[in-house]
Design an enzyme around this catalytic site. Structure first.
Site, mmCIF file in Angstrom:
data_model
loop_
_atom_site.group_PDB
_atom_site.id
_atom_site.type_symbol
_atom_site.label_atom_id
_atom_site.label_comp_id
_atom_site.label_asym_id
_atom_site.label_seq_id
_atom_site.Cartn_x
_atom_site.Cartn_y
_atom_site.Cartn_z
ATOM 1 N N GLU A 347 0.832 -1.248 0.148
ATOM 2 C CA GLU A 347 -0.022 -0.035 -0.110
ATOM 3 C C GLU A 347 0.740 1.153 -0.033
ATOM 4 O O GLU A 347 1.950 1.361 0.635
ATOM 5 C CB GLU A 347 -0.866 0.013 1.234
ATOM 6 C CG GLU A 347 -1.520 1.237 1.536
ATOM 7 C CD GLU A 347 -2.525 1.464 2.852
ATOM 8 O OE1 GLU A 347 -2.943 2.601 3.080
ATOM 9 O OE2 GLU A 347 -2.667 0.381 3.257
ATOM 10 N N SER A 350 -4.215 5.476 -0.078
ATOM 11 C CA SER A 350 -5.691 5.099 0.336
ATOM 12 C C SER A 350 -6.464 6.539 0.027
ATOM 13 O O SER A 350 -6.431 7.540 0.549
ATOM 14 C CB SER A 350 -5.848 4.612 1.792
ATOM 15 O OG SER A 350 -7.328 4.139 1.830
#
Length: 424
Positions: A347, A350
């Site tokens: 990641e 987001s």
């Protein structure tokens, strides 16, 4: 924060949304508190009305020299004067209990969010770029110290999960942040903001970090908090306000340090820059009309993707499932960048649509065009555009060379004034 009126209107739908989040039904308990509060409000209003009536009647009784009636009325008023504060206190107590229960519940997922328990339920919706062939790729903690990444000096002064960046490494890190900020302001339409890094608790309540995530924050001795993300400062720019719809959308961005205790991340990513107590991030926040937020989510996610594409870093976009979404989100896309040293995607951004969930906590409204009296809660969105430290990791690992050097991506060279990082 949830609207108790909507829960009254359709408690089954509310409980169904909580069930998708893996939570037990709450509508019965919430509506019981709501009914008690409304009953007390009605009783208090009746008591106020009766007190006023009785007070007027006392004068009339005295004028008529009806001492017995006047005495009875004065006794009634005295009783009401004692009872009314009791009703107010009980109403406030029940109201606080109801508000606390509502504040502890997460946002409900959008209809198109996939159901799932954890990250295994996330759905890949896009993949961009092809990982470069690298013979025996290494993770950045194994080769970046020779380029100026110093974990030992940071640990000596601050403890674990801190880093010192020296020389060319510091320059590349600074270049990344400036490149991202310029990209979001000059090409993607965001307004640059230099916000406070210390905020009061009500700001963190407004964006949903408090009270649930207090353990993941750093608190000062004067009851302020270090921001875990510039989302807090940027979103609170519209708290307690009523905007004209013509002023929307508002799009803000900031490059700030962020501070997180990582209380729930013990043992995870202990090596390298992936999970630090202090890191830099370019944050994007959008404030939009209620009917534009899903469209804005796509736009914001593309703004984050544009950074990765400009740096030629392979990535994928995931639609998060109900069990992996954040507390305030009704829909979230994660971007994961390819890290050859770990041989997997990790990641790096987001992007979330929070609907009116944060706006209710912040009392942030707008007045729809053509409606002079009515107001609606704004919708808020936030996203990373991008996390600077994780992008630095991605550049180091994707552009690593056999001799230990790292090629600087073309887009960063005007900022870094470097073509490559060479080991000392």
């Amino acid at each position: 924060m949830h609207d108790i009126r909507l829960i009254r209107d359709d408690p089954a739908a509310f409980d169904a949304g909580l069930a998708r989040r893996g939570l037990a039904p709450e509508s019965d308990a919430l509506l019981a508190h709501d009914a008690d509060r409304r009953r007390l409000a009605t009783e208090l209003q009746a008591a106020q009305t009766r007190r006023n009536e009785a007070s007027k009647a006392i004068g009339a009784a005295k004028a008529a020299r009806d001492d017995a009636t006047a005495a009875d009325l004065m006794a009634e008023v005295a009783t009401l004067k004692v009872r009314m504060p009791e009703l107010e206190a009980e109403s406030a107590r029940i109201g606080d209990t109801l508000d606390a229960r509502l504040a502890a519940l997460p946002n409900l997922p959008a209809a198109d969010v996939p159901d799932g328990v954890d990250e295994a339920g996330n759905v890949e919706v896009k993949r961009w770029g092809t990982p470069r062939p690298i013979d025996t790729p290494r993770e950045h903690p194994d080769f970046a110290p020779a380029l100026g990444l110093d974990f030992e000096a940071a640990a000596a002064m601050s403890g674990a999960r801190f880093a010192v960046l020296r020389g060319q490494m510091a320059r590349l890190n600074r270049a990344l942040g400036q490149f991202m900020l310029d990209r979001q302001t000059e090409r993607n339409g965001y307004i640059e903001v230099a916000p406070p890094l210390l905020v009061r608790g009500d700001a963190l309540f407004g964006t949903g970090q408090l009270p649930k995530f207090a353990d993941d924050l750093f608190r000062t001795t004067d009851d302020r908090w270090l921001i875990p993300t510039a989302e807090v400062s940027l979103t609170n720019l519209v708290r307690d306000s009523i905007l004209d719809e013509t002023a929307l959308p508002l799009r803000y961005t900031a490059l700030t340090p962020c501070f997180r205790s990582e209380a729930g991340a013990a043992g995870r990513d202990t090596r390298g820059l992936i999970r630090q107590h202090q890191f830099e991030k370019v944050e994007m926040v959008a404030i939009v009309a209620a009917d534009r937020s899903m469209e804005e989510l796509e736009r914001m996610t593309q703004a984050a993707e544009s950074i990765l594409e400009a740096l030629d870093l392979p990535y994928r976009r995931l639609l998060l499932c109900t069990g992996d979404m954040g507390f305030t989100a009704l829909k979230t896309y994660d971007l994961e960048v390819w890290l050859p040293g770990q041989n997997r995607y990790r990641e790096i951004s987001s992007c979330s649509n929070c609907g009116d969930f944060q706006a209710r906590r912040m009392a942030a409204r707008y007045r729809p065009t053509g409606d002079a009296k009515g107001t609606r809660f704004v919708h808020t969105l936030n996203g990373s555009g991008l996390a600077v430290g994780r992008t630095l990791v991605a550049v180091l690992e994707n552009y690593q060379q056999p001799d230990g050097s790292v090629i600087v991506p073309d887009a960063l060279r005007p900022y870094a004034k470097l073509d490559r990082l060479d080991p000392a």
